[in-house]
Design a protein around this motif. Structure first.
Motif, PDB file in Angstrom:
ATOM      1  N   VAL A  50       0.877  -1.164   0.000  1.00 17.03           N
ATOM      2  CA  VAL A  50       0.000   0.000   0.000  1.00 17.03           C
ATOM      3  C   VAL A  50       0.917   1.218   0.000  1.00 17.03           C
ATOM      4  O   VAL A  50       1.533   1.549   1.013  1.00 17.03           O
ATOM      5  CB  VAL A  50      -0.962  -0.013   1.203  1.00 17.03           C
ATOM      6  N   VAL A  58      -3.578   6.811  -1.913  1.00 19.87           N
ATOM      7  CA  VAL A  58      -2.861   5.556  -2.149  1.00 19.87           C
ATOM      8  C   VAL A  58      -2.691   5.398  -3.656  1.00 19.87           C
ATOM      9  O   VAL A  58      -3.553   5.816  -4.436  1.00 19.87           O
ATOM     10  CB  VAL A  58      -3.628   4.354  -1.539  1.00 19.87           C
ATOM     11  N   ASP A 106       6.756  -0.005   6.344  1.00 18.65           N
ATOM     12  CA  ASP A 106       6.250  -0.591   7.577  1.00 18.65           C
ATOM     13  C   ASP A 106       5.620  -1.939   7.286  1.00 18.65           C
ATOM     14  O   ASP A 106       4.657  -2.024   6.511  1.00 18.65           O
ATOM     15  CB  ASP A 106       5.194   0.326   8.216  1.00 18.65           C
ATOM     16  N   VAL A 108       3.173  -4.733   8.151  1.00 21.17           N
ATOM     17  CA  VAL A 108       1.927  -4.700   8.918  1.00 21.17           C
ATOM     18  C   VAL A 108       1.526  -6.087   9.391  1.00 21.17           C
ATOM     19  O   VAL A 108       1.353  -6.317  10.580  1.00 21.17           O
ATOM     20  CB  VAL A 108       0.795  -4.044   8.088  1.00 21.17           C
ATOM     21  N   LEU A 124       1.751  -7.843   4.030  1.00 17.81           N
ATOM     22  CA  LEU A 124       1.280  -6.486   3.769  1.00 17.81           C
ATOM     23  C   LEU A 124       2.318  -5.486   4.273  1.00 17.81           C
ATOM     24  O   LEU A 124       2.720  -5.540   5.441  1.00 17.81           O
ATOM     25  CB  LEU A 124      -0.066  -6.259   4.456  1.00 17.81           C
ATOM     26  N   ILE A 126       3.274  -1.199   4.155  1.00 15.00           N
ATOM     27  CA  ILE A 126       2.887   0.171   3.824  1.00 15.00           C
ATOM     28  C   ILE A 126       4.152   0.929   3.453  1.00 15.00           C
ATOM     29  O   ILE A 126       5.152   0.873   4.181  1.00 15.00           O
ATOM     30  CB  ILE A 126       2.175   0.855   5.004  1.00 15.00           C
ATOM     31  N   ALA A 170      -5.878  -5.758   1.989  1.00 16.95           N
ATOM     32  CA  ALA A 170      -4.660  -4.961   2.160  1.00 16.95           C
ATOM     33  C   ALA A 170      -4.989  -3.486   2.333  1.00 16.95           C
ATOM     34  O   ALA A 170      -4.461  -2.819   3.233  1.00 16.95           O
ATOM     35  CB  ALA A 170      -3.724  -5.165   0.973  1.00 16.95           C
ATOM     36  N   ALA A 174      -4.587  -1.646   5.899  1.00 13.97           N
ATOM     37  CA  ALA A 174      -3.592  -0.562   5.924  1.00 13.97           C
ATOM     38  C   ALA A 174      -4.221   0.730   6.434  1.00 13.97           C
ATOM     39  O   ALA A 174      -3.618   1.435   7.257  1.00 13.97           O
ATOM     40  CB  ALA A 174      -2.989  -0.362   4.545  1.00 13.97           C
ATOM     41  N   ARG A 175      -5.407   1.050   5.957  1.00 10.67           N
ATOM     42  CA  ARG A 175      -6.063   2.280   6.410  1.00 10.67           C
ATOM     43  C   ARG A 175      -6.300   2.234   7.921  1.00 10.67           C
ATOM     44  O   ARG A 175      -6.038   3.202   8.646  1.00 10.67           O
ATOM     45  CB  ARG A 175      -7.381   2.506   5.665  1.00 10.67           C
ATOM     46  N   TRP A 177      -4.655   0.377  10.142  1.00 10.09           N
ATOM     47  CA  TRP A 177      -3.348   0.398  10.791  1.00 10.09           C
ATOM     48  C   TRP A 177      -2.815   1.830  10.879  1.00 10.09           C
ATOM     49  O   TRP A 177      -2.286   2.243  11.923  1.00 10.09           O
ATOM     50  CB  TRP A 177      -2.382  -0.506  10.030  1.00 10.09           C
ATOM     51  N   LEU A 178      -2.976   2.585   9.799  1.00  7.81           N
ATOM     52  CA  LEU A 178      -2.530   3.988   9.796  1.00  7.81           C
ATOM     53  C   LEU A 178      -3.293   4.812  10.819  1.00  7.81           C
ATOM     54  O   LEU A 178      -2.715   5.679  11.484  1.00  7.81           O
ATOM     55  CB  LEU A 178      -2.677   4.583   8.401  1.00  7.81           C
TER      56      LEU A 178
END
Length: 182
Positions: A50, A58, A106, A108, A124, A126, A170, A174-175, A177-178
């Protein structure tokens, strides 16, 4: 509830055309026994990347998907080469597919395809703090680069040109996690 893992009594390869498979004789904690069949992932795994050109967007790519026989929209992805880590693969794939490297990568988590019947999984990653850098890849044609808003991922869900479940996972993972660790 915590259960102990089944006891593996035997493993037998299922020979034939790829993908290769395996039969596993298992004994469960309640005494029941079963033979399971699963497909084994070839190679060293894969990554889904990502890539964030800025905190709100993205990068996606559109490339031909032979399995579905159409052009598919999704994140950068690729096979891990022998000796590479997932983050090294992510940075290589970024340079090959979209012409950017990343100063920040990063890791994930791992995403599986169908854990009941396959060992196929992808890592995954980022990618942020992107900079222009290209590396020749194995793509037969240039890939289309598409910029998408992170706060508009839901509009991808019903698009006919995005069908890969791991791509959806993914992006949404990712969103999240951010938001939490970002």
């Amino acid at each position: 509830m915590t259960r102990r893992f089944p006891i593996i009594h035997a493993r037998r390869p299922i020979l034939g055309q790829p993908p290769h498979g395996e039969e596993i004789d298992l004994e469960f904690s309640n005494g029941e026994s079963r033979t399971y069949r699963r497909m084994l992932q070839p190679g060293h795994g894969a990554v889904y990347v990502v890539a964030l050109p800025d905190p709100e967007h993205v990068y996606l790519i559109r490339e031909y998907s032979c399995g579905m026989e159409h052009y598919e929209l999704g994140p950068v992805k690729g096979r891990i080469d022998p000796g590479e880590t997932p983050t090294e693969t992510a940075n290589r794939e970024l340079r090959e597919e979209i012409g950017f490297g990343a100063r920040r990568l990063d890791y994930v988590r791992r995403i599986s395809l169908n854990p009941n019947y396959m060992t196929h999984a992808a890592d995954l990653v980022i990618a942020r703090d992107l900079y222009p850098e290209t590396l020749e890849g194995d793509e037969p044609e240039p890939l289309e680069l598409v910029t998408w808003r992170l706060d508009d991922l839901e509009s991808l869900l019903l698009r006919p040109d995005m069908t890969d479940g791991r791509s959806f996972a993914a992006l949404f993972i990712a969103r999240q996690w951010l938001r939490e660790f970002g």
